[in-house]
Design an enzyme around this catalytic site. Structure first.
Site, mmCIF file in Angstrom:
data_model
loop_
_atom_site.group_PDB
_atom_site.id
_atom_site.type_symbol
_atom_site.label_atom_id
_atom_site.label_comp_id
_atom_site.label_asym_id
_atom_site.label_seq_id
_atom_site.Cartn_x
_atom_site.Cartn_y
_atom_site.Cartn_z
ATOM 1 N N HIS A 82 -25.469 8.027 -1.071
ATOM 2 C CA HIS A 82 -25.435 8.477 -2.460
ATOM 3 C C HIS A 82 -25.349 9.993 -2.579
ATOM 4 C CE1 HIS A 82 -26.064 8.327 -6.734
ATOM 5 N NE2 HIS A 82 -27.205 8.973 -6.669
ATOM 6 N N SER A 117 -24.131 11.221 -10.054
ATOM 7 C CA SER A 117 -25.192 10.288 -10.424
ATOM 8 C C SER A 117 -25.479 10.362 -11.927
ATOM 9 C CB SER A 117 -26.436 10.563 -9.574
ATOM 10 O OG SER A 117 -27.314 9.464 -9.566
#
Length: 259
Positions: free
Chosen positions: A235, A87
């Site tokens: 994610h 990320s």
């Protein structure tokens, strides 16, 4: 320099640097770092404004990349280090590879692309800032209070890893993270250069962070990019499917150790 955690001992295999995402820390990656250190040293860091690292008014990716370069110069192996970022950490490691390619042997980017995103994590910052720490005597107190604004159990558990209950403080520079959120979710328009070495973009199959539409922009900067995904994951793929994530890492790294 960034707070750095070394796991395992140096071996004849190239070290691995692990870089966490927004609101994270080296501690979040402790289990994976330990497992990956079976045959190589693993270097984990707390990014600036996170964990035990220094505080700064800037979260520009060029600055984050320079922070990582300083760590690698202090601990890296000859010929570069394998670098993994998730990320926000993935964007920081991409910038590292573009600006300091000599320090990176290969790059693994977990669930992020070199593009600007429209989402914001400000609601999570608001929730943490609104938490009345004077009412918190144990972690369950904080969890109950935070649940009024953060409904997802997993997200709360993740955020609370950065709360020191005893000292009643967050190990996050929340105000700067809020102020710099446009830079964190963004990506500089003036990025130049190309990273000509092997790069793996590993995403969660159910994540909305990585799209086939991003591949053109990705290939422009990382021409040797390979793309793969883990099924039934979002994610937080490394937390949702740690064994599968580790297996993908192991297969990738083994490519560089063959005679």
């Amino acid at each position: 320099m960034l707070n750095t955690v070394l796991t395992g001992q140096p071996t004849d295999k190239t070290p691995l640097l692990i870089v966490h995402g927004l609101f994270g820390s080296a501690r979040n990656w402790g289990v994976i770092a330990k497992r990956m250190s079976a045959d190589r040293q693993v270097i984990s860091v707390d990014m600036r404004n996170h964990g035990a690292s220094f505080r700064s008014d800037s979260m520009a990716y060029t600055d984050l990349a320079d922070d990582l370069a300083e760590v690698l110069k202090a601990h890296g192996a000859d010929g570069g280090t394998h670098v993994l970022g998730h990320s926000m950490g993935g964007k920081a490691t991409m910038m590292l590879a573009l600006t300091h390619p000599e320090l990176v042997k290969s790059l693994i980017v977990a669930d992020i692309s070199p593009v600007a995103y429209e989402h914001t994590n400000k609601p999570l910052i608001d929730a943490m800032q609104a938490l009345d720490l004077s009412k918190v005597e144990k972690r369950s107190d904080a969890d109950a209070l935070l649940a009024e604004d953060v409904f997802n159990d997993g997200v709360r558990a993740f955020l609370l890893q950065s709360l020191v209950v005893k000292d009643k403080k967050w190990l996050l520079n929340l105000q700067v993270l809020e102020d710099e959120m446009p830079k964190i979710v963004g990506w500089p328009d003036d990025v130049t250069g190309r990273f000509e070495k092997d790069t793996l973009f590993l995403s969660g199959e159910e994540s909305s962070y990585v799209s086939r539409d991003h591949r053109k922009a990705t290939k422009a900067l990382f021409p040797k990019a390979k793309f793969a995904s883990l099924p039934d994951t979002g994610h937080w793929l490394h937390a949702e499917k740690p064994r599968e994530f580790e297996a993908a890492l192991t297969v990738w790294l083994s490519r560089f150790e063959r005679v």
